[in-house]
Design a protein around this motif. Structure first.
Motif, PDB file in Angstrom:
ATOM      1  N   PHE A 111       1.997 -11.016 -18.526  1.00  0.00           N
ATOM      2  CA  PHE A 111       1.244 -12.020 -17.777  1.00  0.00           C
ATOM      3  C   PHE A 111       0.409 -12.879 -18.717  1.00  0.00           C
ATOM      4  O   PHE A 111       0.301 -14.091 -18.548  1.00  0.00           O
ATOM      5  CB  PHE A 111       0.335 -11.334 -16.749  1.00  0.00           C
ATOM      6  N   GLY A 112      -0.195 -12.265 -19.719  1.00  0.00           N
ATOM      7  CA  GLY A 112      -1.012 -13.001 -20.671  1.00  0.00           C
ATOM      8  C   GLY A 112      -1.957 -12.067 -21.397  1.00  0.00           C
ATOM      9  O   GLY A 112      -1.937 -10.853 -21.205  1.00  0.00           O
ATOM     10  N   CYS A 113      -2.790 -12.631 -22.262  1.00  0.00           N
ATOM     11  CA  CYS A 113      -3.786 -11.869 -23.009  1.00  0.00           C
ATOM     12  C   CYS A 113      -5.136 -12.540 -22.854  1.00  0.00           C
ATOM     13  O   CYS A 113      -5.227 -13.753 -22.638  1.00  0.00           O
ATOM     14  CB  CYS A 113      -3.434 -11.815 -24.495  1.00  0.00           C
ATOM     15  N   TYR A 114      -6.194 -11.717 -22.994  1.00  0.00           N
ATOM     16  CA  TYR A 114      -7.536 -12.275 -22.852  1.00  0.00           C
ATOM     17  C   TYR A 114      -8.529 -11.408 -23.615  1.00  0.00           C
ATOM     18  O   TYR A 114      -8.396 -10.181 -23.662  1.00  0.00           O
ATOM     19  CB  TYR A 114      -7.945 -12.347 -21.376  1.00  0.00           C
ATOM     20  N   ALA A 115      -9.540 -12.056 -24.205  1.00  0.00           N
ATOM     21  CA  ALA A 115     -10.631 -11.352 -24.868  1.00  0.00           C
ATOM     22  C   ALA A 115     -11.818 -11.304 -23.923  1.00  0.00           C
ATOM     23  O   ALA A 115     -12.362 -12.346 -23.536  1.00  0.00           O
ATOM     24  CB  ALA A 115     -11.014 -12.063 -26.160  1.00  0.00           C
ATOM     25  N   GLY A 116     -12.216 -10.102 -23.536  1.00  0.00           N
ATOM     26  CA  GLY A 116     -13.318  -9.939 -22.608  1.00  0.00           C
ATOM     27  C   GLY A 116     -14.666 -10.119 -23.269  1.00  0.00           C
ATOM     28  O   GLY A 116     -14.786 -10.327 -24.484  1.00  0.00           O
ATOM     29  N   ALA A 117     -15.714 -10.028 -22.452  1.00  0.00           N
ATOM     30  CA  ALA A 117     -17.076 -10.187 -22.957  1.00  0.00           C
ATOM     31  C   ALA A 117     -17.422  -9.098 -23.967  1.00  0.00           C
ATOM     32  O   ALA A 117     -18.320  -9.276 -24.790  1.00  0.00           O
ATOM     33  CB  ALA A 117     -18.062 -10.167 -21.793  1.00  0.00           C
ATOM     34  N   ASP A 118     -16.701  -7.957 -23.927  1.00  0.00           N
ATOM     35  CA  ASP A 118     -16.940  -6.876 -24.876  1.00  0.00           C
ATOM     36  C   ASP A 118     -16.202  -7.077 -26.195  1.00  0.00           C
ATOM     37  O   ASP A 118     -16.280  -6.222 -27.099  1.00  0.00           O
ATOM     38  CB  ASP A 118     -16.547  -5.531 -24.260  1.00  0.00           C
ATOM     39  N   GLY A 119     -15.460  -8.198 -26.328  1.00  0.00           N
ATOM     40  CA  GLY A 119     -14.732  -8.481 -27.558  1.00  0.00           C
ATOM     41  C   GLY A 119     -13.390  -7.790 -27.661  1.00  0.00           C
ATOM     42  O   GLY A 119     -12.679  -7.960 -28.658  1.00  0.00           O
ATOM     43  N   HIS A 120     -12.984  -7.035 -26.634  1.00  0.00           N
ATOM     44  CA  HIS A 120     -11.689  -6.369 -26.647  1.00  0.00           C
ATOM     45  C   HIS A 120     -10.598  -7.344 -26.203  1.00  0.00           C
ATOM     46  O   HIS A 120     -10.682  -7.937 -25.130  1.00  0.00           O
ATOM     47  CB  HIS A 120     -11.699  -5.151 -25.726  1.00  0.00           C
ATOM     48  N   PHE A 121      -9.606  -7.500 -27.033  1.00  0.00           N
ATOM     49  CA  PHE A 121      -8.478  -8.391 -26.763  1.00  0.00           C
ATOM     50  C   PHE A 121      -7.339  -7.552 -26.219  1.00  0.00           C
ATOM     51  O   PHE A 121      -6.840  -6.647 -26.885  1.00  0.00           O
ATOM     52  CB  PHE A 121      -8.077  -9.097 -28.054  1.00  0.00           C
ATOM     53  N   ARG A 122      -6.932  -7.823 -24.977  1.00  0.00           N
ATOM     54  CA  ARG A 122      -5.949  -6.990 -24.283  1.00  0.00           C
ATOM     55  C   ARG A 122      -4.781  -7.815 -23.764  1.00  0.00           C
ATOM     56  O   ARG A 122      -4.929  -8.990 -23.452  1.00  0.00           O
ATOM     57  CB  ARG A 122      -6.597  -6.267 -23.093  1.00  0.00           C
ATOM     58  N   ARG A 123      -3.642  -7.127 -23.623  1.00  0.00           N
ATOM     59  CA  ARG A 123      -2.480  -7.697 -22.958  1.00  0.00           C
ATOM     60  C   ARG A 123      -2.508  -7.280 -21.492  1.00  0.00           C
ATOM     61  O   ARG A 123      -2.897  -6.155 -21.159  1.00  0.00           O
ATOM     62  CB  ARG A 123      -1.180  -7.191 -23.599  1.00  0.00           C
ATOM     63  N   PHE A 124      -2.081  -8.192 -20.609  1.00  0.00           N
ATOM     64  CA  PHE A 124      -1.948  -7.878 -19.189  1.00  0.00           C
ATOM     65  C   PHE A 124      -0.471  -8.005 -18.834  1.00  0.00           C
ATOM     66  O   PHE A 124       0.143  -9.039 -19.071  1.00  0.00           O
ATOM     67  CB  PHE A 124      -2.797  -8.825 -18.344  1.00  0.00           C
ATOM     68  N   GLN A 125       0.082  -6.925 -18.281  1.00  0.00           N
ATOM     69  CA  GLN A 125       1.500  -6.904 -17.946  1.00  0.00           C
ATOM     70  C   GLN A 125       1.692  -6.561 -16.481  1.00  0.00           C
ATOM     71  O   GLN A 125       0.893  -5.848 -15.878  1.00  0.00           O
ATOM     72  CB  GLN A 125       2.235  -5.884 -18.826  1.00  0.00           C
ATOM     73  N   GLY A 126       2.768  -7.108 -15.920  1.00  0.00           N
ATOM     74  CA  GLY A 126       3.079  -6.878 -14.521  1.00  0.00           C
ATOM     75  C   GLY A 126       3.000  -8.176 -13.742  1.00  0.00           C
ATOM     76  O   GLY A 126       3.029  -9.268 -14.301  1.00  0.00           O
ATOM     77  N   VAL A 127       2.912  -8.041 -12.440  1.00  0.00           N
ATOM     78  CA  VAL A 127       2.765  -9.189 -11.549  1.00  0.00           C
ATOM     79  C   VAL A 127       1.397  -9.106 -10.886  1.00  0.00           C
ATOM     80  O   VAL A 127       0.690  -8.107 -10.994  1.00  0.00           O
ATOM     81  CB  VAL A 127       3.883  -9.219 -10.487  1.00  0.00           C
TER      82      VAL A 127
END
Length: 253
Positions: A24-40
């Motif tokens: 789905f995409g990636c995003y860096a949260g307010a905690d500085g953790h950069f994560r991938r989001f997968q699925g629908v």
């Protein structure tokens, strides 16, 4: 019984091919953790952090691109390539190409064929948002929207930017979403349409993929937002706290 036997028979096959849900995409949260989001939308799953102390970032099926401090990193999964830029760089991806805009110098850098390169183009005015498509960088500054060939530096088109509000982002088609006086506006060259009341508390907008933007709220929550048939559609990203957040003129899950 036959159904059970069939499922048991294909289980090793599924494991062998390691079927993964769509990215789905990636995003860096307010905690500085950069994560991938997968699925629908109804079943998104957030990965463990793939990088930390990240201010901003994005990804596609081929590359991850993010900034931590003054270091911009593009990763293929097997290799990483770093570039020193001023904090607050704007970044974009398209297939196997990445581009990063230096807010201090106005320089555009592009990553292609395994290396960072300096584009001949230089952009005047503060960078607001950046998109990349077919080797062209679409740049939104505080003053104008410019389409640039990042390799040659040639400018294909430019027009005066609309009035920008507290947050703004380019969409994949080169149009603009901005929030002015608590209203969400959709702008093209020469005109803006008032879409709806903006979700409350948005402090920034940035691309998640070709359809969705990430909207960070004052509370720290993050909404995925898109325009669909002239209406605002939105939902909270997994792990995003909804405390203290509210929405107007949109749907959420």
């Amino acid at each position: 019984m036959r159904s059970c036997l069939f499922l048991l028979s294909i289980a090793p096959l599924c494991a062998q091919f390691d079927v993964q849900p769509p990215l789905f995409g990636c995003y860096a949260g307010a905690d500085g953790h950069f994560r991938r989001f997968q699925g629908v939308r109804a079943s998104l799953v957030a990965s463990a952090p793939i990088a930390e102390s990240v201010e901003s970032g994005l990804c596609n099926a081929s590359l991850s691109l993010f900034q931590a401090g003054t270091e911009v990193t593009v990763s293929t999964g097997d290799t990483t390539h770093r570039l020193e830029l001023a904090e607050g760089a704007r970044m974009a991806l398209d297939g196997q190409m990445a581009v990063a805009a230096d807010p201090a110098s106005g320089a555009l850098h592009y990553w292609s064929d395994g290396a960072w390169n300096l584009s001949p183009a230089r952009v005047e005015g503060g960078f607001v948002s950046l998109r990349l498509a077919g080797g062209k960088a679409f740049v939104l500054t505080t003053e104008q929207v410019i389409a640039i060939d990042v390799v040659s530096g040639a400018v294909f088109s430019s027009f005066r930017a609309p009035r920008l509000g507290i947050a703004a982002s380019l969409l994949a088609d080169g149009s603009i979403i901005t929030i002015v006086e608590e209203r969400l506006l959709h702008c093209n060259e020469g005109a803006c349409a008032d879409v709806s009341a903006a979700p409350a508390g948005i402090t920034s907008l940035s691309p998640l993929n070709d359809q969705w933007l990430a909207a960070r709220l004052e509370s720290g929550a993050v909404l995925a937002v898109r325009l669909e048939n002239g209406q605002v559609d939105s939902f909270y990203l997994p792990g995003s706290s909804q405390a203290g957040s509210s929405q107007a003129g949109s749907s959420q899950e």
